[in-house]
Enzyme design. Sequence first.
Site, mmCIF file in Angstrom:
data_model
loop_
_atom_site.group_PDB
_atom_site.id
_atom_site.type_symbol
_atom_site.label_atom_id
_atom_site.label_comp_id
_atom_site.label_asym_id
_atom_site.label_seq_id
_atom_site.Cartn_x
_atom_site.Cartn_y
_atom_site.Cartn_z
ATOM 1 N N ASP A 144 17.473 -61.184 -85.217
ATOM 2 C CA ASP A 144 16.402 -60.209 -85.433
ATOM 3 C C ASP A 144 16.385 -59.253 -84.258
ATOM 4 O O ASP A 144 16.677 -59.641 -83.127
ATOM 5 C CB ASP A 144 15.047 -60.921 -85.555
ATOM 6 C CG ASP A 144 14.927 -61.736 -86.835
ATOM 7 O OD1 ASP A 144 15.519 -61.340 -87.849
ATOM 8 O OD2 ASP A 144 14.229 -62.765 -86.819
ATOM 9 N N ASP A 166 15.537 -58.608 -93.654
ATOM 10 C CA ASP A 166 14.114 -58.929 -93.816
ATOM 11 C C ASP A 166 13.367 -57.776 -94.475
ATOM 12 O O ASP A 166 12.526 -57.981 -95.353
ATOM 13 C CB ASP A 166 13.468 -59.223 -92.455
ATOM 14 C CG ASP A 166 14.039 -60.454 -91.784
ATOM 15 O OD1 ASP A 166 14.525 -61.355 -92.489
ATOM 16 O OD2 ASP A 166 13.995 -60.522 -90.543
#
Length: 196
Positions: A144, A166
């Site tokens: 991330d 995401d």
Amino acid sequence: MRGLQAEGGAPVAPAGRPRGRLFAVLVVLAAVIYAADLITKTVVLRTLEGRAPLVVIPDVLQFRVIFNSGAAFSIGTGMTFIFTFIAAGVVVAIVRTARKLGSRAWALTLGLLLGGALGNLTDRLLRYPSGIGRSTQLQGHVVDFIEVLPGHFPVIDYFPVFNIADSAIVCGGILAVLLAWRNVQIDGSKEVAKGE
């Protein structure tokens, strides 16, 4: 466009849109998202891993590499392999559902979900500590790197750091909810409530 209704209230798919073309829309969108996710993760790992965050817009947007073994908000950090199976299940369910496609909106929705699920599933299968020949299979950490309003997010202390996959999953999920709310079916028909 409102779908037709058969006797007894059963939905009927509208004529017109070839399923092959809609399936192609799904596949192309999923491939673009998957490629964008892999490329951005590769770039940020090579340029930002182990370094200070790259501030894009002060107090609004920055890039910071983290490795997430769980889900959003670091939920379930000790259950990485469960998220791997969930992601694999989502991919299989989308591919099976795609055979019934008759709606452009659902093709876009499933393309977003499939591309996002494949992006994070790849991390779960191949990123550290998983990988070919390692004893920790199905436990890779997701990369991330996108952080919004760092330290200034309202209501909660922070918004989770996320990635392209995401974002696609969230957008696909929102579209799926809207389509379900409007009673639009995968095959392109629109369910009609009894009494209409």
